[in-house]
Enzyme design. Structure first.
Site, PDB file in Angstrom:
ATOM      1  N   LYS A  13       0.740  -1.026   0.068  1.00 14.41           N
ATOM      2  CA  LYS A  13       0.084   0.088   0.081  1.00 14.41           C
ATOM      3  C   LYS A  13       0.928   1.104   0.014  1.00 14.41           C
ATOM      4  O   LYS A  13       0.703   2.068  -0.748  1.00 14.41           O
ATOM      5  CB  LYS A  13      -0.908   0.046   1.138  1.00 14.41           C
ATOM      6  CG  LYS A  13      -1.950  -1.049   1.116  1.00 14.41           C
ATOM      7  CD  LYS A  13      -2.805  -0.847   2.288  1.00 14.41           C
ATOM      8  CE  LYS A  13      -2.314  -0.966   3.745  1.00 14.41           C
ATOM      9  NZ  LYS A  13      -1.761  -2.100   3.986  1.00 14.41           N
ATOM     10  N   ARG A  88      -9.602   1.391   8.655  1.00 12.69           N
ATOM     11  CA  ARG A  88      -9.124  -0.147   8.903  1.00 12.69           C
ATOM     12  C   ARG A  88     -10.273  -0.694   9.607  1.00 12.69           C
ATOM     13  O   ARG A  88      -9.951  -2.009   9.930  1.00 12.69           O
ATOM     14  CB  ARG A  88      -8.087   0.158   9.588  1.00 12.69           C
ATOM     15  CG  ARG A  88      -7.002  -0.724   9.159  1.00 12.69           C
ATOM     16  CD  ARG A  88      -5.446  -0.256   9.599  1.00 12.69           C
ATOM     17  NE  ARG A  88      -4.482  -0.905   9.636  1.00 12.69           N
ATOM     18  CZ  ARG A  88      -3.296  -0.460   9.335  1.00 12.69           C
ATOM     19  NH1 ARG A  88      -3.278   0.617   8.636  1.00 12.69           N
ATOM     20  NH2 ARG A  88      -2.105  -1.239   9.323  1.00 12.69           N
ATOM     21  N   ARG A 123      11.514  -5.810   4.577  1.00 16.43           N
ATOM     22  CA  ARG A 123      11.040  -4.460   4.537  1.00 16.43           C
ATOM     23  C   ARG A 123      11.890  -3.556   5.492  1.00 16.43           C
ATOM     24  O   ARG A 123      12.242  -3.943   6.392  1.00 16.43           O
ATOM     25  CB  ARG A 123       9.503  -4.458   4.880  1.00 16.43           C
ATOM     26  CG  ARG A 123       8.590  -3.265   4.654  1.00 16.43           C
ATOM     27  CD  ARG A 123       7.150  -3.626   4.381  1.00 16.43           C
ATOM     28  NE  ARG A 123       6.394  -3.453   5.568  1.00 16.43           N
ATOM     29  CZ  ARG A 123       5.451  -2.901   5.687  1.00 16.43           C
ATOM     30  NH1 ARG A 123       4.664  -2.614   4.689  1.00 16.43           N
ATOM     31  NH2 ARG A 123       4.507  -2.922   6.940  1.00 16.43           N
ATOM     32  N   ARG A 156      10.925  -1.870  10.714  1.00 15.41           N
ATOM     33  CA  ARG A 156       9.872  -1.301  11.742  1.00 15.41           C
ATOM     34  C   ARG A 156       9.808  -2.581  13.109  1.00 15.41           C
ATOM     35  O   ARG A 156       9.740  -3.912  12.677  1.00 15.41           O
ATOM     36  CB  ARG A 156       8.651  -1.305  11.056  1.00 15.41           C
ATOM     37  CG  ARG A 156       8.443   0.062  10.447  1.00 15.41           C
ATOM     38  CD  ARG A 156       7.200   0.159   9.333  1.00 15.41           C
ATOM     39  NE  ARG A 156       6.085  -0.360  10.130  1.00 15.41           N
ATOM     40  CZ  ARG A 156       4.875  -0.429   9.087  1.00 15.41           C
ATOM     41  NH1 ARG A 156       4.776   0.281   7.916  1.00 15.41           N
ATOM     42  NH2 ARG A 156       3.836  -0.753   9.924  1.00 15.41           N
ATOM     43  N   ARG A 167      -1.027  -8.893  13.433  1.00 18.91           N
ATOM     44  CA  ARG A 167      -1.305  -7.827  12.544  1.00 18.91           C
ATOM     45  C   ARG A 167      -2.207  -8.465  11.407  1.00 18.91           C
ATOM     46  O   ARG A 167      -3.252  -7.991  10.943  1.00 18.91           O
ATOM     47  CB  ARG A 167      -0.082  -7.099  11.816  1.00 18.91           C
ATOM     48  CG  ARG A 167       0.402  -5.969  12.885  1.00 18.91           C
ATOM     49  CD  ARG A 167       1.622  -5.311  12.323  1.00 18.91           C
ATOM     50  NE  ARG A 167       1.331  -4.733  11.308  1.00 18.91           N
ATOM     51  CZ  ARG A 167       2.429  -4.092  10.334  1.00 18.91           C
ATOM     52  NH1 ARG A 167       3.375  -4.718  10.258  1.00 18.91           N
ATOM     53  NH2 ARG A 167       1.898  -3.046   9.478  1.00 18.91           N
TER      54      ARG A 167
HETATM   55  P1  AMP Z   1       0.791   0.762   8.745  1.00 14.44           P
HETATM   56  O1  AMP Z   1       2.053   1.608   8.701  1.00 14.44           O
HETATM   57  O2  AMP Z   1      -0.634   1.161   8.057  1.00 14.44           O
HETATM   58  O3  AMP Z   1       1.016  -0.579   8.851  1.00 14.44           O
HETATM   59  O4  AMP Z   1       0.230   0.962  10.396  1.00 14.44           O
HETATM   60  C1  AMP Z   1       1.141   0.585  11.522  1.00 14.44           C
HETATM   61  C2  AMP Z   1       0.325   0.832  12.584  1.00 14.44           C
HETATM   62  O5  AMP Z   1      -0.354   1.816  13.109  1.00 14.44           O
HETATM   63  C3  AMP Z   1      -0.752  -0.297  12.804  1.00 14.44           C
HETATM   64  O6  AMP Z   1      -0.569  -1.628  13.112  1.00 14.44           O
HETATM   65  C4  AMP Z   1      -1.760   0.192  13.869  1.00 14.44           C
HETATM   66  O7  AMP Z   1      -1.386  -0.090  15.050  1.00 14.44           O
HETATM   67  C5  AMP Z   1      -1.731   1.728  13.587  1.00 14.44           C
HETATM   68  N1  AMP Z   1      -2.746   2.168  12.697  1.00 14.44           N
HETATM   69  C6  AMP Z   1      -2.445   2.565  11.168  1.00 14.44           C
HETATM   70  N2  AMP Z   1      -3.331   3.153  10.756  1.00 14.44           N
HETATM   71  C7  AMP Z   1      -4.500   2.722  11.517  1.00 14.44           C
HETATM   72  C8  AMP Z   1      -5.914   2.885  11.548  1.00 14.44           C
HETATM   73  N3  AMP Z   1      -6.746   3.321  10.339  1.00 14.44           N
HETATM   74  N4  AMP Z   1      -6.521   2.610  12.341  1.00 14.44           N
HETATM   75  C9  AMP Z   1      -6.278   2.031  13.705  1.00 14.44           C
HETATM   76  N5  AMP Z   1      -4.774   1.610  13.546  1.00 14.44           N
HETATM   77  C10 AMP Z   1      -3.958   2.157  12.678  1.00 14.44           C
END
Ligand code: AMP
Length: 213
Positions: A13, A88, A123, A156, A167
């Site tokens: 994404k 999400r 990654r 990360r 996740r």
């Molecule tokens: P990402 O980089 O999009 O994978 O987000 C990393 C982490 O941030 C996720 O595993 C969640 O803990 C939090 N996070 C990011 N976007 C959201 C969202 N829309 N709703 C809830 N938690 C989020």
């Protein structure tokens, strides 16, 4: 062009959002990047979000909805935007709808769990600007250094295998139902994310959006 990029962690994404942002000349709003910056800066939102993120859990909806509403009000979002990693959950999608935010398409990047686990180990992300890299499919020009800003690249914390499994579980339980939510609204465009190159995936997305080009 108002777009949502939906998909499991590691489907690409962030990478596709970066390419499509440049192509359409519209900003990407990545709640993950906004939250990581908040954690790094030690803001109240960052302090609240950190424990959820470290555990691979979702940050509470009200925090996310506030962040996105504030960001969408900025001038650069007037011509369109790409949402990466948000909504999400169904309540997040409903909150956006209630706030009058509309979308042209919801692209769902499709990738099997086994492929995700294999992919996530390679990654890397820039600690300064959040740009995504991958040791195999998108290596930086200089090892460990961001091509865009010269920042340090790291894995990360939430890309470690145990957290990835958590996740994925969260994705299937809380995020995947959004596919039906947007399919009912005629917006869903599934795109395979296991194509051989990043470029091939970008082309598949553009093709899915063809009607709007
Ligand atoms: P990402 O980089 O999009 O994978 O987000 C990393 C982490 O941030 C996720 O595993 C969640 O803990 C939090 N996070 C990011 N976007 C959201 C969202 N829309 N709703 C809830 N938690 C989020």
């Amino acid at each position: 062009m108002k777009l949502i990029l939906l998909g499991p962690p590691g489907a690409g994404k962030g990478t596709q959002a970066e390419v499509l942002s440049a192509y359409y000349g519209i900003p990407t709003i990545s709640t993950g990047n906004i939250l990581r910056a908040a954690v790094k800066a030690g803001t109240p939102i960052g302090l609240k979000a950190k424990s959820f993120m470290d555990a691979g859990k979702l940050v509470p909806d009200e925090v996310i909805i506030g962040i996105v509403a504030e960001r969408l009000e900025q001038d650069d979002c007037k011509q369109g935007f790409i949402l990466d990693g948000v909504p999400r959950t169904i309540p997040q999608a409903e909150a956006l709808e209630k706030a009058g935010v509309t979308f042209d398409y919801v692209v769902s990047l499709e990738l099997a769990d086994e492929a995700i686990i294999a992919r996530m180990s390679g990654r890397r992300v820039c600690t300064a600007c959040g740009a995504p890299f991958h040791v195999v499919s998108k290596p930086p020009k200089r090892d460990g250094i961001c091509d865009n800003c010269g920042g340090a690249l790291v894995q990360r914390d939430d890309d470690k295998p145990e957290t990835v499994k958590a996740r994925l579980k969260v994705y299937h339980e809380e995020t995947e139902p959004l596919k039906d939510f947007y399919a009912h609204r005629g917006l869903l465009r599934p795109v395979p994310a296991d194509l051989p190159t990043i470029e091939a995936c970008t082309e598949a997305i553009k093709k899915a959006l063809e009607a709007k080009l």
